[in-house]
Design a protein around this motif. Structure first.
Motif, PDB file in Angstrom:
ATOM      1  N   THR A   1       0.795  -1.230   0.000  1.00  0.00           N
ATOM      2  CA  THR A   1       0.000   0.000   0.000  1.00  0.00           C
ATOM      3  C   THR A   1       0.831   1.286   0.000  1.00  0.00           C
ATOM      4  O   THR A   1       0.491   2.224  -0.740  1.00  0.00           O
ATOM      5  CB  THR A   1      -0.990  -0.002   1.183  1.00  0.00           C
ATOM      6  OG1 THR A   1      -0.296  -0.349   2.380  1.00  0.00           O
ATOM      7  CG2 THR A   1      -2.106  -1.002   0.953  1.00  0.00           C
TER       8      THR A   1
ATOM      9  N   VAL B   1       0.322   4.485  -2.652  1.00  0.00           N
ATOM     10  CA  VAL B   1      -0.089   5.788  -2.115  1.00  0.00           C
ATOM     11  C   VAL B   1       0.953   6.857  -2.446  1.00  0.00           C
ATOM     12  O   VAL B   1       0.622   7.954  -2.898  1.00  0.00           O
ATOM     13  CB  VAL B   1      -0.313   5.701  -0.592  1.00  0.00           C
ATOM     14  CG1 VAL B   1      -0.522   7.097  -0.006  1.00  0.00           C
ATOM     15  CG2 VAL B   1      -1.516   4.810  -0.274  1.00  0.00           C
TER      16      VAL B   1
ATOM     17  N   ASN C   1      -4.794   3.910   5.469  1.00  0.00           N
ATOM     18  CA  ASN C   1      -4.371   3.594   4.100  1.00  0.00           C
ATOM     19  C   ASN C   1      -3.230   2.589   4.053  1.00  0.00           C
ATOM     20  O   ASN C   1      -2.405   2.610   3.149  1.00  0.00           O
ATOM     21  CB  ASN C   1      -3.981   4.871   3.346  1.00  0.00           C
ATOM     22  CG  ASN C   1      -5.110   5.878   3.292  1.00  0.00           C
ATOM     23  OD1 ASN C   1      -6.280   5.505   3.199  1.00  0.00           O
ATOM     24  ND2 ASN C   1      -4.770   7.156   3.382  1.00  0.00           N
TER      25      ASN C   1
ATOM     26  N   THR D   1      -7.104  -1.274   5.056  1.00  0.00           N
ATOM     27  CA  THR D   1      -7.917  -1.622   3.892  1.00  0.00           C
ATOM     28  C   THR D   1      -8.484  -3.034   3.962  1.00  0.00           C
ATOM     29  O   THR D   1      -9.623  -3.267   3.556  1.00  0.00           O
ATOM     30  CB  THR D   1      -7.112  -1.439   2.588  1.00  0.00           C
ATOM     31  OG1 THR D   1      -5.855  -2.107   2.707  1.00  0.00           O
ATOM     32  CG2 THR D   1      -6.861   0.027   2.312  1.00  0.00           C
TER      33      THR D   1
ATOM     34  N   LEU E   1      -7.446   0.123  -2.518  1.00  0.00           N
ATOM     35  CA  LEU E   1      -7.107   1.449  -2.010  1.00  0.00           C
ATOM     36  C   LEU E   1      -8.045   2.513  -2.580  1.00  0.00           C
ATOM     37  O   LEU E   1      -8.489   3.418  -1.869  1.00  0.00           O
ATOM     38  CB  LEU E   1      -5.658   1.798  -2.358  1.00  0.00           C
ATOM     39  CG  LEU E   1      -4.573   1.201  -1.475  1.00  0.00           C
ATOM     40  CD1 LEU E   1      -3.197   1.429  -2.106  1.00  0.00           C
ATOM     41  CD2 LEU E   1      -4.615   1.810  -0.074  1.00  0.00           C
TER      42      LEU E   1
ATOM     43  N   GLY F   1      -7.919   5.509  -0.212  1.00  0.00           N
ATOM     44  CA  GLY F   1      -6.479   5.624   0.030  1.00  0.00           C
ATOM     45  C   GLY F   1      -5.765   6.325  -1.109  1.00  0.00           C
ATOM     46  O   GLY F   1      -4.753   7.009  -0.899  1.00  0.00           O
TER      47      GLY F   1
END
Length: 315
Positions: free
Chosen positions: A87, A91, A141, A146, A292, A297
């Motif tokens: 993640t 991001v 996030n 998630t 996400l 996210g």
């Protein structure tokens, strides 16, 4: 310490790449940032068994306290490759912090390897009890965030009213015991450790339904490095692929959990392992940015296939 992984022989040997692997690698020494997690066991196997050295690579491990710290070291140019949950990479790229290329997979969530746990006297007895309660995740996030929200949504439970509390995994058990939180997202070996030492109990599995076998972590470089050093990336992939096949033998994994992840020997023997993987699959990886995006996210859809490194011969 992670920095000593593999022993002095692997880190202090000859830099002559002609002794093994490809003699024409773009560079023969690379730095890789790591954390003390159990899904790095294949990496440690590759180090100990000389698989990187066989490819003409000298790999220097660099300690990172968290996935975000590992990512920061990569962005700042302190390392060539960073290990982290998936993640933060997506991001960070979505925010324009850097462009990344994934060079190897690491793990996916197997049944009961990522769970919401609570104390026996907690008001959280089932997934339906989560609304309005204090629940620990590592941070917003992230994979913990998630995965949990996805399973709650699947079960028609409102996650918007949960009081999410950000805590590092090692601090969650103490917070549960003190009653500071009602439940916590944990991965192994923290699930087994909390059960053994505190009597914590599982509430629900976060690797079910849409998140079954969900990709959890991998290795990435800056896009520039992957584009300029495809032979290095291919060599790294071959070594990791060989070590990941070795990791199918649990007897090879448990001692590494004790040595590098500092897991108690008895807990290591009881721990539910994540699924170790090394080969990147675009369709499988796409599940991460899709989830996400679903939970805010990232604000725009991302194509995971464009973030997979192209190599010369990663077979």
């Amino acid at each position: 310490m992670l920095a000593s992984v593999g022993g002095c022989g692997l880190l202090g040997g000859s830099d002559d790449s002609a002794d093994g692997g490809n003699g024409d690698l773009e560079k023969t020494t690379i730095k890789v940032s790591l954390m003390p997690t159990i899904d790095l066991a294949p990496f440690h196997l590759a180090m100990q068994n000389g698989y990187f050295e066989d490819e003409g690579l000298t790999v220097e491990p660099v300690n990172a306290a968290s996935g975000q710290v590992s990512l920061t070291k990569l962005i700042n140019g302190e390392v060539d490759i960073a290990y982290s949950s998936y993640t933060p990479f997506f991001v960070a790229q979505s925010k324009g912090a850097a462009e990344f290329k994934f060079v190897a997979d690491a793990s996916s969530a197997s049944p009961k390897s990522t769970m919401i746990v609570a104390m026996p006297d907690s008001p959280v007895k089932s997934i339906q009890d989560m609304t309005g309660k204090k629940v620990a995740i590592t941070s917003p996030n992230t994979m913990s965030d998630t995965l949990t929200k996805s399973v709650m949504k699947t079960n028609d439970v409102d996650f918007s009213n949960v009081d999410w509390v950000s805590l590092p995994f090692p601090e969650m058990a103490g917070a549960l015991q003190r009653g500071d939180i009602d439940a916590a997202f944990m991965t192994e070996p923290f699930i087994t450790s909390a059960a053994k030492t505190l009597g914590a109990v599982p509430v629900f599995d976060t690797a079910t339904g849409p998140t079954k076998d969900f990709p959890t972590a991998g290795y990435a470089s800056l896009a520039r490095f992957a584009d300029e050093s495809p032979k290095v990336v291919a060599a790294f992939q071959r070594a990791m692929d060989k070590a990941t096949r070795d990791a199918a033998d649990r007897s090879k994994i448990e001692p590494l959990m004790v040595e590098f992840a500092k897991v108690d020997k008895e807990i290591a023997s009881m721990t539910t392992l994540l699924t170790f993987q090394s080969k990147l699959d675009a369709e499988r990886l796409q599940r991460v940015p899709d989830l996400l995006f679903e939970f805010g996210g990232i604000t725009e859809r991302m194509d995971a296939s464009t973030m997979i490194a192209t190599t010369t011969d990663a077979t």
